[in-house]
Design an enzyme around this catalytic site. Structure first.
Site, PDB file in Angstrom:
ATOM      1  N   GLY A  46       0.843  -1.186   0.000  1.00 13.11           N
ATOM      2  CA  GLY A  46       0.000   0.000   0.000  1.00 13.11           C
ATOM      3  C   GLY A  46       0.879   1.237   0.000  1.00 13.11           C
ATOM      4  N   GLN A  51       2.887   9.930   1.905  1.00 14.86           N
ATOM      5  CA  GLN A  51       4.235   9.358   2.027  1.00 14.86           C
ATOM      6  C   GLN A  51       5.179   9.814   0.921  1.00 14.86           C
ATOM      7  OE1 GLN A  51       2.484   5.249   2.531  1.00 14.86           O
ATOM      8  NE2 GLN A  51       4.286   5.044   3.851  1.00 14.86           N
ATOM      9  N   CYS A  91       5.555  -0.407   7.707  1.00 19.09           N
ATOM     10  CA  CYS A  91       5.265   0.841   6.992  1.00 19.09           C
ATOM     11  C   CYS A  91       6.514   1.270   6.255  1.00 19.09           C
ATOM     12  CB  CYS A  91       4.838   1.918   7.986  1.00 19.09           C
ATOM     13  SG  CYS A  91       4.429   3.488   7.197  1.00 19.09           S
ATOM     14  N   LEU A  92       6.353   1.674   5.006  1.00 19.09           N
ATOM     15  CA  LEU A  92       7.504   2.090   4.199  1.00 19.09           C
ATOM     16  C   LEU A  92       8.167   3.343   4.780  1.00 19.09           C
ATOM     17  CD1 LEU A  92       6.002   1.434   0.656  1.00 19.09           C
ATOM     18  CD2 LEU A  92       7.704   0.038   1.869  1.00 19.09           C
ATOM     19  N   HIS A 133      -4.765   1.570   7.270  1.00 18.30           N
ATOM     20  CA  HIS A 133      -3.413   2.107   7.463  1.00 18.30           C
ATOM     21  C   HIS A 133      -3.159   3.289   6.513  1.00 18.30           C
ATOM     22  CE1 HIS A 133       1.138   1.243   7.966  1.00 18.30           C
ATOM     23  NE2 HIS A 133       1.096   2.056   6.926  1.00 18.30           N
ATOM     24  N   GLU A 134      -3.562   3.131   5.248  1.00 12.92           N
ATOM     25  CA  GLU A 134      -3.344   4.206   4.260  1.00 12.92           C
ATOM     26  C   GLU A 134      -4.233   5.410   4.550  1.00 12.92           C
ATOM     27  OE1 GLU A 134      -0.796   3.616   2.932  1.00 12.92           O
ATOM     28  OE2 GLU A 134      -0.770   1.439   2.846  1.00 12.92           O
ATOM     29  N   HIS A 137      -2.671   7.559   7.117  1.00  9.59           N
ATOM     30  CA  HIS A 137      -1.616   8.441   6.580  1.00  9.59           C
ATOM     31  C   HIS A 137      -2.222   9.737   6.040  1.00  9.59           C
ATOM     32  CE1 HIS A 137       2.139   6.192   6.804  1.00  9.59           C
ATOM     33  NE2 HIS A 137       1.641   5.138   6.176  1.00  9.59           N
TER      34      HIS A 137
HETATM   35  O1  GNR Z   1       3.901  -2.428   2.592  1.00 12.14           O
HETATM   36  C1  GNR Z   1       3.223  -2.328   3.609  1.00 12.14           C
HETATM   37  N1  GNR Z   1       2.916  -3.443   4.302  1.00 12.14           N
HETATM   38  C2  GNR Z   1       1.997  -3.470   5.327  1.00 12.14           C
HETATM   39  C3  GNR Z   1       1.975  -4.589   6.138  1.00 12.14           C
HETATM   40  C4  GNR Z   1       1.069  -4.687   7.152  1.00 12.14           C
HETATM   41  C5  GNR Z   1       0.179  -3.673   7.373  1.00 12.14           C
HETATM   42  C6  GNR Z   1       0.214  -2.522   6.610  1.00 12.14           C
HETATM   43  C7  GNR Z   1       1.104  -2.421   5.582  1.00 12.14           C
HETATM   44  S1  GNR Z   1       1.115  -1.012   4.582  1.00 12.14           S
HETATM   45  C8  GNR Z   1       2.801  -1.012   4.092  1.00 12.14           C
HETATM   46  C9  GNR Z   1       3.063   0.084   3.085  1.00 12.14           C
HETATM   47  C10 GNR Z   1       2.860   1.433   3.740  1.00 12.14           C
HETATM   48  O2  GNR Z   1       3.624   1.935   4.495  1.00 12.14           O
HETATM   49  N2  GNR Z   1       1.748   2.025   3.452  1.00 12.14           N
HETATM   50  O3  GNR Z   1       1.471   3.196   4.030  1.00 12.14           O
HETATM   51 NI    NI Z   2       2.510   3.214   5.920  1.00  8.63          NI
END
Ligand code: GNR
Ligand code: NI
Length: 169
Positions: A46, A51, A91-92, A133-134, A137
């Site tokens: 995601g 980001q 999270c990236l 999660h997105e 952000h």
């Molecule tokens: O790549 C991602 N993997 C992930 C794994 C578990 C729960 C949420 C995520 S999202 C993350 C990419 C990211 O940072 N998206 O904002």
């Molecule tokens: Ni993230």
């Protein structure tokens, strides 16, 4: 197409609340293509526009192994949630950090697609986690915000250590 640089914690720009997209246009579609390319290059499932320092309400996701289920949501709104689940998130913007977070098990989300057409997505399990999660952000929120102060401090110390080791390697 372009791979965009990803902001990393504690960059204050990750705390920005994104503004709605006014009218999906060709520029937005180009940006969404760049978001997919950036997400795939980083091996993420995601990515939120926040980001990559674009403060508009756009997210992409793809939970498939082979880039076969691209999902782009513009101006997403949660209509309904159901149940709860604990999932180990990464999270990236926090490379190498993982922690259990509790979120809704199912979500029903209303959004626009890249052409401005309204769509309703029902997601469950990992995709529901990813969408939540997105969407966080886009409101300037990150997954470590859900942890206890002690757990968060421990995790962020670990991130610091990893960075120091990477810098001296
Ligand atoms: O790549 C991602 N993997 C992930 C794994 C578990 C729960 C949420 C995520 S999202 C993350 C990419 C990211 O940072 N998206 O904002
Ligand atoms: Ni993230």
């Amino acid at each position: 197409m372009a791979v965009l640089p990803i902001l990393e914690f504690p960059d204050p720009r990750l705390r920005t609340r994104a503004e709605p997209v006014v009218a999906p246009d060709a520029e937005l579609r180009q940006f969404v293509d760049d978001m997919f390319e950036t997400m795939y290059a980083a091996n993420g499932v995601g990515l939120a526009a926040t980001q990559v320092n674009v403060h508009r309400r756009v997210l992409v996701a793809d939970m498939s192994d082979d880039h076969q289920q691209p999902l782009a949501l513009v101006n997403p709104v949660i209509l309904e949630t159901e149940g709860s689940q604990v999932y180990q998130e990464g999270c990236l913007s926090f490379p190498g950090l993982y922690a259990d977070v509790t979120r809704a098990l199912k979500v029903r989300v209303k959004a626009l697609d890249v052409h401005g057409k309204e769509l309703v997505v029902e997601a469950e399990g990992p995709l529901a986690v990813c969408i939540q999660h997105e969407m966080d952000h886009l409101d300037g929120k990150v997954f470590v915000d859900y942890l206890s102060p002690l757990k968060r401090a421990l995790l962020l110390k670990r991130l610091d250590k990893q960075r120091r080791q990477a810098a001296s390697a």
